[in-house]
Structures are given as C-alpha cells and as structure tokens.
Design a protein around this motif. Structure first.
Motif, PDB file in Angstrom:
ATOM      1  N   ASN A 111       0.803  -1.219   0.000  1.00 23.88           N
ATOM      2  CA  ASN A 111       0.000   0.000   0.000  1.00 23.88           C
ATOM      3  C   ASN A 111       0.841   1.277   0.000  1.00 23.88           C
ATOM      4  N   ASN A 112       2.167   1.120  -0.091  1.00 22.18           N
ATOM      5  CA  ASN A 112       3.062   2.275  -0.115  1.00 22.18           C
ATOM      6  C   ASN A 112       2.819   3.194   1.085  1.00 22.18           C
ATOM      7  N   GLU A 113       2.680   2.585   2.272  1.00 19.31           N
ATOM      8  CA  GLU A 113       2.429   3.338   3.495  1.00 19.31           C
ATOM      9  C   GLU A 113       3.718   3.489   4.303  1.00 19.31           C
ATOM     10  N   GLU A 114       3.698   4.428   5.224  1.00 17.75           N
ATOM     11  CA  GLU A 114       4.876   4.721   6.032  1.00 17.75           C
ATOM     12  C   GLU A 114       4.813   4.118   7.430  1.00 17.75           C
ATOM     13  N   ALA A 115       3.616   3.815   7.909  1.00 12.23           N
ATOM     14  CA  ALA A 115       3.476   3.234   9.246  1.00 12.23           C
ATOM     15  C   ALA A 115       2.177   2.456   9.326  1.00 12.23           C
ATOM     16  N   VAL A 116       2.183   1.407  10.147  1.00 11.74           N
ATOM     17  CA  VAL A 116       0.980   0.627  10.363  1.00 11.74           C
ATOM     18  C   VAL A 116       1.018   0.053  11.776  1.00 11.74           C
ATOM     19  N   TYR A 117      -0.185  -0.100  12.369  1.00 12.39           N
ATOM     20  CA  TYR A 117      -0.305  -0.793  13.651  1.00 12.39           C
ATOM     21  C   TYR A 117      -1.468  -1.758  13.532  1.00 12.39           C
ATOM     22  N   THR A 118      -1.694  -2.564  14.557  1.00 10.18           N
ATOM     23  CA  THR A 118      -2.707  -3.604  14.446  1.00 10.18           C
ATOM     24  C   THR A 118      -3.592  -3.668  15.693  1.00 10.18           C
ATOM     25  N   SER A 119      -4.647  -4.441  15.565  1.00  2.98           N
ATOM     26  CA  SER A 119      -5.444  -4.817  16.733  1.00  2.98           C
ATOM     27  C   SER A 119      -4.618  -5.764  17.602  1.00  2.98           C
ATOM     28  N   TYR A 120      -5.085  -6.005  18.838  1.00  5.48           N
ATOM     29  CA  TYR A 120      -4.345  -6.897  19.721  1.00  5.48           C
ATOM     30  C   TYR A 120      -5.263  -7.562  20.733  1.00  5.48           C
ATOM     31  N   PRO A 150      -4.907   5.073  20.521  1.00  8.79           N
ATOM     32  CA  PRO A 150      -5.247   3.668  20.260  1.00  8.79           C
ATOM     33  C   PRO A 150      -4.068   2.853  19.736  1.00  8.79           C
ATOM     34  N   VAL A 151      -2.939   3.511  19.451  1.00 10.77           N
ATOM     35  CA  VAL A 151      -1.787   2.825  18.861  1.00 10.77           C
ATOM     36  C   VAL A 151      -0.936   2.220  19.973  1.00 10.77           C
ATOM     37  N   PHE A 152      -0.908   0.895  20.044  1.00  8.17           N
ATOM     38  CA  PHE A 152      -0.116   0.178  21.049  1.00  8.17           C
ATOM     39  C   PHE A 152       1.266  -0.086  20.472  1.00  8.17           C
ATOM     40  N   ILE A 153       2.295   0.246  21.234  1.00  5.82           N
ATOM     41  CA  ILE A 153       3.668   0.260  20.720  1.00  5.82           C
ATOM     42  C   ILE A 153       4.099  -1.103  20.187  1.00  5.82           C
ATOM     43  N   SER A 154       3.662  -2.194  20.796  1.00  5.85           N
ATOM     44  CA  SER A 154       4.093  -3.518  20.347  1.00  5.85           C
ATOM     45  C   SER A 154       3.454  -3.940  19.025  1.00  5.85           C
ATOM     46  N   THR A 155       2.502  -3.151  18.531  1.00  4.96           N
ATOM     47  CA  THR A 155       1.869  -3.443  17.240  1.00  4.96           C
ATOM     48  C   THR A 155       2.391  -2.531  16.129  1.00  4.96           C
ATOM     49  N   LEU A 156       3.208  -1.559  16.458  1.00 10.00           N
ATOM     50  CA  LEU A 156       3.598  -0.501  15.514  1.00 10.00           C
ATOM     51  C   LEU A 156       4.848  -0.875  14.726  1.00 10.00           C
ATOM     52  N   VAL A 171       9.780  11.567  28.402  1.00 14.21           N
ATOM     53  CA  VAL A 171       8.571  12.027  29.078  1.00 14.21           C
ATOM     54  C   VAL A 171       8.180  10.948  30.078  1.00 14.21           C
ATOM     55  N   TYR A 172       8.162  11.289  31.336  1.00 12.83           N
ATOM     56  CA  TYR A 172       8.037  10.304  32.400  1.00 12.83           C
ATOM     57  C   TYR A 172       6.809   9.431  32.217  1.00 12.83           C
ATOM     58  N   ARG A 173       7.044   8.146  31.970  1.00 10.36           N
ATOM     59  CA  ARG A 173       6.015   7.109  31.877  1.00 10.36           C
ATOM     60  C   ARG A 173       4.985   7.349  30.782  1.00 10.36           C
ATOM     61  N   ARG A 174       5.220   8.300  29.907  1.00 14.39           N
ATOM     62  CA  ARG A 174       4.330   8.525  28.763  1.00 14.39           C
ATOM     63  C   ARG A 174       5.156   8.621  27.479  1.00 14.39           C
ATOM     64  N   GLU A 175       6.323   7.953  27.489  1.00  9.72           N
ATOM     65  CA  GLU A 175       7.227   8.058  26.343  1.00  9.72           C
ATOM     66  C   GLU A 175       6.642   7.446  25.072  1.00  9.72           C
ATOM     67  N   ASP A 176       5.852   6.381  25.206  1.00 12.75           N
ATOM     68  CA  ASP A 176       5.237   5.771  24.029  1.00 12.75           C
ATOM     69  C   ASP A 176       4.302   6.767  23.344  1.00 12.75           C
ATOM     70  N   TYR A 177       3.440   7.362  24.145  1.00 12.14           N
ATOM     71  CA  TYR A 177       2.472   8.315  23.613  1.00 12.14           C
ATOM     72  C   TYR A 177       3.176   9.507  22.974  1.00 12.14           C
ATOM     73  N   ALA A 178       4.204  10.015  23.650  1.00 10.57           N
ATOM     74  CA  ALA A 178       4.934  11.169  23.114  1.00 10.57           C
ATOM     75  C   ALA A 178       5.600  10.823  21.782  1.00 10.57           C
ATOM     76  N   MET A 179       6.188   9.623  21.690  1.00  9.51           N
ATOM     77  CA  MET A 179       6.826   9.226  20.438  1.00  9.51           C
ATOM     78  C   MET A 179       5.803   9.098  19.318  1.00  9.51           C
ATOM     79  N   ILE A 180       4.653   8.501  19.613  1.00 11.41           N
ATOM     80  CA  ILE A 180       3.635   8.314  18.590  1.00 11.41           C
ATOM     81  C   ILE A 180       3.077   9.662  18.139  1.00 11.41           C
ATOM     82  N   LEU A 181       2.955  10.613  19.052  1.00 10.61           N
ATOM     83  CA  LEU A 181       2.566  11.966  18.655  1.00 10.61           C
ATOM     84  C   LEU A 181       3.590  12.553  17.689  1.00 10.61           C
TER      85      LEU A 181
END
Length: 260
Positions: A111-120, A150-156, A171-181
């Motif tokens: 699909n020529n996409e740059e990022a994808v995540y999945t259900s879990y 809704p993006v879980f890091i282990s699916t990205l 970012v204290y304990r919110r590093e996943d969210y900050a990175m995804i932003l």
C-alpha cells in the motif's frame, strides 16, 4: 549494505525474567525472518540477561546498560544501533503472533504506506483472556491522537527510510504516547490492520493501573510536552479520562465474567 536486515526490532527490558521467554519465542517463530533484534536491558536485577544469553541466534543483539535509565532512553539506545529499514517494537512481556511481522511488512509495501499498527488481544499475566480484543482504528492522525492513543507500541512498525528514526522523548512514563505523537507529525496517517497480531499482557502491578497518577502524567504531556494552553490541556485530559473510564467499565465486566 546488502547484508543489512530489513527490520530492526527494539525492546527495552527491565526485570521481565518471568515473561521474556514467551516474548523471545514469539519473535523466533515469526514467518518473516529478515530481522535483527536489539534487546536493551535497562540494568535488570533479575535473571533477564542470563535468559536472553541462552538464545544462540546472531540476529539477537543484547545491549546491557550499567545504570537504569528508563524505557525511553533504553529504546533510544536500540534505535541508535538499528540498521534495518523498518522499525518495529515489542515490549518484554508481550507476544507476537507468528505472522505479525510478515503481515505488517507486506501491508506497508503493498500500500506504499509509512506506518501501520494492528489490533491486539488482551490477557492477564498467565495468558488468560481478560478483555475482548482491542480493534485498531484506521487512519489515525495527530488531531485524533490528542484525545487518546489507540496505537499500542508492540503493534507498531514504520519505514525509517522514508521518515527517519523517531526517537522517544524522555517524558516520564508517557514516552510511548509522546513518540507516537511525534511520529504522527511526520506522516499524514498511521494506518491499521484490524486483525489482532499481538498479545498484550496486563500485569497487576503495572503503573498504568494507577489512574490518578496517569491522569496527572497525561495532563503534563499536553501542558508541558506539547505546550498546549491550560484550557486545552484540561479539555484533552478530560477526554482521555472519559475514554479510560469506558475501558475500566469493560475491564470490570470482563473480570466478572472471568470469575463466574
């Protein structure tokens, strides 16, 4: 350059000796094999390192930090050493289903996409079902992520050749969210595969179970990290809390059903 792996998998490990065997086995059992795995041990005090070293696979590269530095900096150590085009993550207590890598890589290419995540899937520490599957939303963008993530890091997985490596803000304990932003600022949409491909283990002592602490930390993401004005920070924190309450209601129902 021809010998470089296609995918670099990043894991920050800290005291996950009770779970990391399941994680390692799930990666080794992938149908897609062209990968390297950078496991960064964040100065664990348990037997994690000894367990990891038992696996004689040249694709697994252990980086042992001398001092505990937190998940963000540990993952960034892995990213600094990553050689693959595609960057994927798996936490040290989660499990990939066998086709997790292959399906996501094929999706990006097709699909020529740059990022994808999945259900879990969501299970307890002993892999018993705790909640219904979390179904991914398609086409997540920055504005959508402000309400909740809704993006879980282990699916990205993302294509670092096209967008570069996206490092984790400290970012204290919110590093996943900050990175995804930050990731969402680089691309138009984070696409989704709705088939569950990851098993997320809900641990009873997880810091995310302390909702008052998480409420404060979430507000600080908006106000300090994103530099949003107070009224916007409170507005988005309220939406995040509302979505969290909906999850708790489902969690309580699931627990009651499981205990019946």
């Amino acid at each position: 350059m021809d010998n470089m792996p296609s995918v670099s998998i990043i894991t920050a490990n800290y005291n996950s000796a009770d779970y990391i065997v399941d994680t390692i086995e799930s990666v080794l059992n992938q149908t897609y094999n062209d990968w390297e795995w950078l496991i960064v041990d964040d100065a664990s005090a348990d037997q994690s390192i000894e367990i990891i070293k038992k696996y004689d696979d040249k694709r697994i590269k252990l980086i042992a930090l001398k001092e505990n530095s937190g998940a963000a900096l540990a993952r960034n150590h892995g990213l600094n050493n990553a050689q693959g085009r595609y960057i994927a993550f798996i936490d040290s207590d989660d499990i990939w289903l066998p086709n997790a890598l292959e399906e996501r890589i094929n999706y990006l290419k097709r699909n020529n996409e740059e990022a994808v995540y999945t259900s879990y899937k969501r299970v307890d520490e002993n892999l018993n079902p705790r909640l219904t599957d979390f179904i991914a939303e398609d086409s997540i963008n920055y504005n959508r992520l402000l309400y909740n993530c809704p993006v879980f890091i282990s699916t990205l997985i993302y294509d670092s050749k096209r967008i570069g490596k996206i490092f984790f803000p400290n970012v204290y304990r919110r590093e996943d969210y900050a990175m995804i932003l930050n990731l969402s600022k680089k691309i138009k949409n984070i696409r989704a595969l709705t088939l569950p491909m990851v098993i997320y283990r809900i641990r009873h002592n997880s810091y995310s179970r302390n909702k008052w602490l998480m409420l404060k930390l979430q507000f600080l993401v908006y106000h300090n990290f994103l530099n949003l004005p107070l009224y916007k920070s409170l507005f988005y924190t309220g939406h995040w809390a509302f979505n969290g309450l909906k999850k708790y209601n489902k969690f309580s129902i699931a627990l009651n059903d499981h205990n019946m």
